[in-house]
Write a protein that holds these residues in place. Structure first.
Motif, PDB file in Angstrom:
ATOM      1  N   MET A  71       4.805   3.385   1.786  1.00 22.33           N
ATOM      2  CA  MET A  71       3.925   4.544   1.644  1.00 22.33           C
ATOM      3  C   MET A  71       4.708   5.762   1.140  1.00 22.33           C
ATOM      4  O   MET A  71       5.896   5.916   1.425  1.00 22.33           O
ATOM      5  N   ALA A  72       3.985   6.651   0.441  1.00 13.76           N
ATOM      6  CA  ALA A  72       4.614   7.871  -0.065  1.00 13.76           C
ATOM      7  C   ALA A  72       4.469   9.048   0.892  1.00 13.76           C
ATOM      8  O   ALA A  72       5.258   9.991   0.826  1.00 13.76           O
ATOM      9  N   LEU A  73       3.464   9.015   1.760  1.00 14.25           N
ATOM     10  CA  LEU A  73       3.244  10.122   2.690  1.00 14.25           C
ATOM     11  C   LEU A  73       2.916   9.548   4.063  1.00 14.25           C
ATOM     12  O   LEU A  73       1.864   8.937   4.258  1.00 14.25           O
ATOM     13  N   LEU A  74       3.843   9.723   5.021  1.00 13.56           N
ATOM     14  CA  LEU A  74       3.671   9.191   6.373  1.00 13.56           C
ATOM     15  C   LEU A  74       3.179  10.300   7.290  1.00 13.56           C
ATOM     16  O   LEU A  74       3.764  11.375   7.339  1.00 13.56           O
ATOM     17  N   GLU A  75       2.110   9.999   8.059  1.00  9.93           N
ATOM     18  CA  GLU A  75       1.499  11.032   8.888  1.00  9.93           C
ATOM     19  C   GLU A  75       1.314  10.630  10.348  1.00  9.93           C
ATOM     20  O   GLU A  75       0.902  11.454  11.157  1.00  9.93           O
ATOM     21  N   ALA A  76       1.614   9.379  10.698  1.00 17.41           N
ATOM     22  CA  ALA A  76       1.328   8.920  12.056  1.00 17.41           C
ATOM     23  C   ALA A  76       2.378   7.903  12.506  1.00 17.41           C
ATOM     24  O   ALA A  76       2.984   7.214  11.676  1.00 17.41           O
ATOM     25  N   PRO A  77       2.608   7.795  13.830  1.00 21.16           N
ATOM     26  CA  PRO A  77       3.562   6.804  14.352  1.00 21.16           C
ATOM     27  C   PRO A  77       3.226   5.377  13.911  1.00 21.16           C
ATOM     28  O   PRO A  77       4.136   4.566  13.689  1.00 21.16           O
ATOM     29  N   SER A  78       1.943   5.063  13.777  1.00 19.08           N
ATOM     30  CA  SER A  78       1.553   3.715  13.338  1.00 19.08           C
ATOM     31  C   SER A  78       2.061   3.425  11.932  1.00 19.08           C
ATOM     32  O   SER A  78       2.391   2.279  11.602  1.00 19.08           O
ATOM     33  N   GLU A  79       2.160   4.462  11.098  1.00 21.81           N
ATOM     34  CA  GLU A  79       2.662   4.276   9.743  1.00 21.81           C
ATOM     35  C   GLU A  79       4.168   4.058   9.733  1.00 21.81           C
ATOM     36  O   GLU A  79       4.698   3.327   8.893  1.00 21.81           O
ATOM     37  N   ILE A  80       4.873   4.686  10.665  1.00 20.86           N
ATOM     38  CA  ILE A  80       6.313   4.430  10.829  1.00 20.86           C
ATOM     39  C   ILE A  80       6.532   2.981  11.256  1.00 20.86           C
ATOM     40  O   ILE A  80       7.464   2.309  10.786  1.00 20.86           O
ATOM     41  N   LYS A  81       5.669   2.481  12.105  1.00 18.92           N
ATOM     42  CA  LYS A  81       5.759   1.092  12.562  1.00 18.92           C
ATOM     43  C   LYS A  81       5.610   0.122  11.388  1.00 18.92           C
ATOM     44  O   LYS A  81       6.351  -0.856  11.271  1.00 18.92           O
ATOM     45  N   VAL A  82       4.651   0.390  10.527  1.00 23.87           N
ATOM     46  CA  VAL A  82       4.451  -0.450   9.346  1.00 23.87           C
ATOM     47  C   VAL A  82       5.663  -0.365   8.423  1.00 23.87           C
ATOM     48  O   VAL A  82       6.122  -1.379   7.879  1.00 23.87           O
ATOM     49  N   LEU A  83       6.207   0.840   8.239  1.00 21.01           N
ATOM     50  CA  LEU A  83       7.389   1.014   7.400  1.00 21.01           C
ATOM     51  C   LEU A  83       8.554   0.184   7.928  1.00 21.01           C
ATOM     52  O   LEU A  83       9.249  -0.497   7.154  1.00 21.01           O
ATOM     53  N   GLU A 105       0.845  -1.190   0.000  1.00 19.69           N
ATOM     54  CA  GLU A 105       0.000   0.000   0.000  1.00 19.69           C
ATOM     55  C   GLU A 105       0.884   1.246   0.000  1.00 19.69           C
ATOM     56  O   GLU A 105       1.693   1.439   0.902  1.00 19.69           O
ATOM     57  N   THR A 106       0.729   2.062  -1.010  1.00 15.11           N
ATOM     58  CA  THR A 106       1.573   3.256  -1.128  1.00 15.11           C
ATOM     59  C   THR A 106       0.792   4.551  -0.917  1.00 15.11           C
ATOM     60  O   THR A 106       1.391   5.614  -0.850  1.00 15.11           O
ATOM     61  N   VAL A 107      -0.539   4.478  -0.806  1.00 10.60           N
ATOM     62  CA  VAL A 107      -1.354   5.690  -0.797  1.00 10.60           C
ATOM     63  C   VAL A 107      -1.922   6.015   0.579  1.00 10.60           C
ATOM     64  O   VAL A 107      -1.724   7.112   1.105  1.00 10.60           O
ATOM     65  N   CYS A 108      -2.662   5.092   1.204  1.00 10.05           N
ATOM     66  CA  CYS A 108      -3.377   5.409   2.440  1.00 10.05           C
ATOM     67  C   CYS A 108      -3.356   4.237   3.411  1.00 10.05           C
ATOM     68  O   CYS A 108      -3.773   3.130   3.062  1.00 10.05           O
ATOM     69  N   SER A 109      -2.911   4.497   4.633  1.00 11.76           N
ATOM     70  CA  SER A 109      -2.789   3.438   5.639  1.00 11.76           C
ATOM     71  C   SER A 109      -4.133   2.952   6.162  1.00 11.76           C
ATOM     72  O   SER A 109      -4.207   1.907   6.814  1.00 11.76           O
ATOM     73  N   LYS A 110      -5.198   3.689   5.877  1.00 16.94           N
ATOM     74  CA  LYS A 110      -6.528   3.252   6.316  1.00 16.94           C
ATOM     75  C   LYS A 110      -7.071   2.128   5.453  1.00 16.94           C
ATOM     76  O   LYS A 110      -8.046   1.471   5.814  1.00 16.94           O
ATOM     77  N   ARG A 111      -6.436   1.909   4.338  1.00 23.88           N
ATOM     78  CA  ARG A 111      -6.849   0.814   3.456  1.00 23.88           C
ATOM     79  C   ARG A 111      -6.286  -0.488   4.012  1.00 23.88           C
ATOM     80  O   ARG A 111      -5.119  -0.826   3.774  1.00 23.88           O
ATOM     81  N   ARG A 112      -7.108  -1.243   4.707  1.00 22.16           N
ATOM     82  CA  ARG A 112      -6.604  -2.389   5.457  1.00 22.16           C
ATOM     83  C   ARG A 112      -7.219  -3.714   5.026  1.00 22.16           C
ATOM     84  O   ARG A 112      -7.277  -4.656   5.801  1.00 22.16           O
ATOM     85  N   ASN A 151       9.423   5.045  -1.026  1.00 22.29           N
ATOM     86  CA  ASN A 151       8.691   6.157  -1.626  1.00 22.29           C
ATOM     87  C   ASN A 151       8.761   7.435  -0.795  1.00 22.29           C
ATOM     88  O   ASN A 151       8.044   8.400  -1.071  1.00 22.29           O
ATOM     89  N   ASP A 152       9.604   7.439   0.247  1.00 20.07           N
ATOM     90  CA  ASP A 152       9.933   8.688   0.937  1.00 20.07           C
ATOM     91  C   ASP A 152      11.331   8.553   1.529  1.00 20.07           C
ATOM     92  O   ASP A 152      11.882   7.441   1.623  1.00 20.07           O
ATOM     93  N   LEU A 153      11.923   9.661   1.924  1.00 18.43           N
ATOM     94  CA  LEU A 153      13.310   9.647   2.386  1.00 18.43           C
ATOM     95  C   LEU A 153      13.468   8.912   3.709  1.00 18.43           C
ATOM     96  O   LEU A 153      14.540   8.362   3.994  1.00 18.43           O
ATOM     97  N   GLY A 154      12.416   8.893   4.527  1.00 16.39           N
ATOM     98  CA  GLY A 154      12.493   8.136   5.773  1.00 16.39           C
ATOM     99  C   GLY A 154      12.717   6.663   5.513  1.00 16.39           C
ATOM    100  O   GLY A 154      13.482   6.004   6.232  1.00 16.39           O
ATOM    101  N   ALA A 155      12.074   6.142   4.481  1.00 15.63           N
ATOM    102  CA  ALA A 155      12.270   4.741   4.114  1.00 15.63           C
ATOM    103  C   ALA A 155      13.707   4.484   3.669  1.00 15.63           C
ATOM    104  O   ALA A 155      14.319   3.468   4.040  1.00 15.63           O
TER     105      ALA A 155
END
Length: 294
Positions: free
Chosen positions: A69-81, A36-43, A95-99
């Motif tokens: 993901m291309a746009l990270l907005e929450a700690p839960s998304e960092i966990k998934v990354l 999933e590269t767009v939205c973390s709510k898509r589960r 898809n982002d520099l954090g990755a």
């Protein structure tokens, strides 16, 4: 040249997604991106499901890559990354520099995805030193820009250290926003979106007042209204491009892969492109334009 099936950008039911990838494993794709590269709510598919699917599809003659993901907005998304970066088996499309930072720290080889603004050989060298093995050129760049960047990479002695991949078919991912446009189009708040994007398996089209299909709304992602199609431009990719990407939007995408395969093998067929297709960026003209003469 190889063919790739890019990550699924839309929100499909789990059963539909599973059926698509079971068919994809028999397709002409040499590389399959999952995630999933767009939205973390898509589960419908969670991170663990994507990793398990990668394991299921592995060892069947395809290269499997996990996409972040291309746009990270929450700690839960960092966990998934982190979960993706620490999968221990598959390379990752960052898809982002954090990755890139996480993958570099873990010595995991990665693909630099098209969402990262990598525009010149100096940035390419930086990423190569961090473990980049493939660069997916940003979708708005042209063949001439690619040629110039690779000439510079050759002078810097890094050209043979990475592959080049080009987004060649599908609605172009142009921008990402913290706001969900699909939810907004249904007068829903982002936090109470009811996952309405699952109703639009190919995104939701947006037209100008004059009726031009200018954008496709896909959650927080804005895509080109026209389908980008470089089927007639494969010959111009020789000696520049290692991997041609088809972005999936239906089962028809697997047939598109076969058309690209024939072009790679030398068919040099000239396909008639319709009014809702474009190839302008590759030719260094307006993106929604259609260059018909080679």
């Amino acid at each position: 040249m190889k063919l790739s099936l890019g990550p699924l950008l839309y929100y499909w039911p789990k059963q539909t997604t599973e059926a698509f990838y079971q068919a994809a494993i028999k397709s002409d794709a040499d590389v399959i991106y999952l995630g999933e590269t767009v939205c973390s709510k898509r589960r419908e598919f969670k991170a663990r499901d994507w990793i398990n699917l990668a394991k299921e599809l592995n060892n069947q003659g395809k290269e499997i890559v996990l996409s972040s993901m291309a746009l990270l907005e929450a700690p839960s998304e960092i966990k998934v990354l982190k979960q993706l970066c620490e999968n221990g088996e598959f390379s990752v499309e960052a898809n982002d520099l954090g990755a890139i930072q996480l993958l570099s720290e873990r010595k995991v080889p990665f693909v630099c995805g098209p969402a990262i603004n990598c525009y010149n050989a100096h940035v390419l060298k930086l990423f190569v030193n961090q473990g980049m093995q493939r660069w997916v050129m940003p979708v708005e760049l042209s063949r001439d820009w690619l040629q110039s960047a690779l000439d510079d990479a050759q002078k810097m002695g890094i050209r043979d250290q990475f592959e080049v991949e080009v987004f060649a078919h599908g609605h172009l991912p142009l921008a990402y926003s913290a706001r969900c446009f699909t939810a907004r189009s249904e007068n829903k708040a982002k936090d109470d979106c009811e996952l309405c994007c699952i109703k639009y398996p190919e995104g939701r089209t947006s037209h100008t007042q004059e009726g031009q299909q200018v954008f496709v709304l896909n959650g927080i992602q804005t895509q080109s209204g026209y389908c980008y199609n470089l089927l007639n431009d494969v010959e111009s990719m020789h000696d520049l491009v290692n991997v041609i990407r088809v972005s999936p939007n239906s089962m028809e995408s697997l047939a598109i892969l076969s058309q690209f395969k024939q072009q790679i093998l030398g068919a040099q067929q000239q396909f008639k492109l319709d009014d809702l297709q474009c190839n302008g960026y590759w030719h260094q003209i307006a993106g929604l334009s259609l260059q018909t003469s080679l």
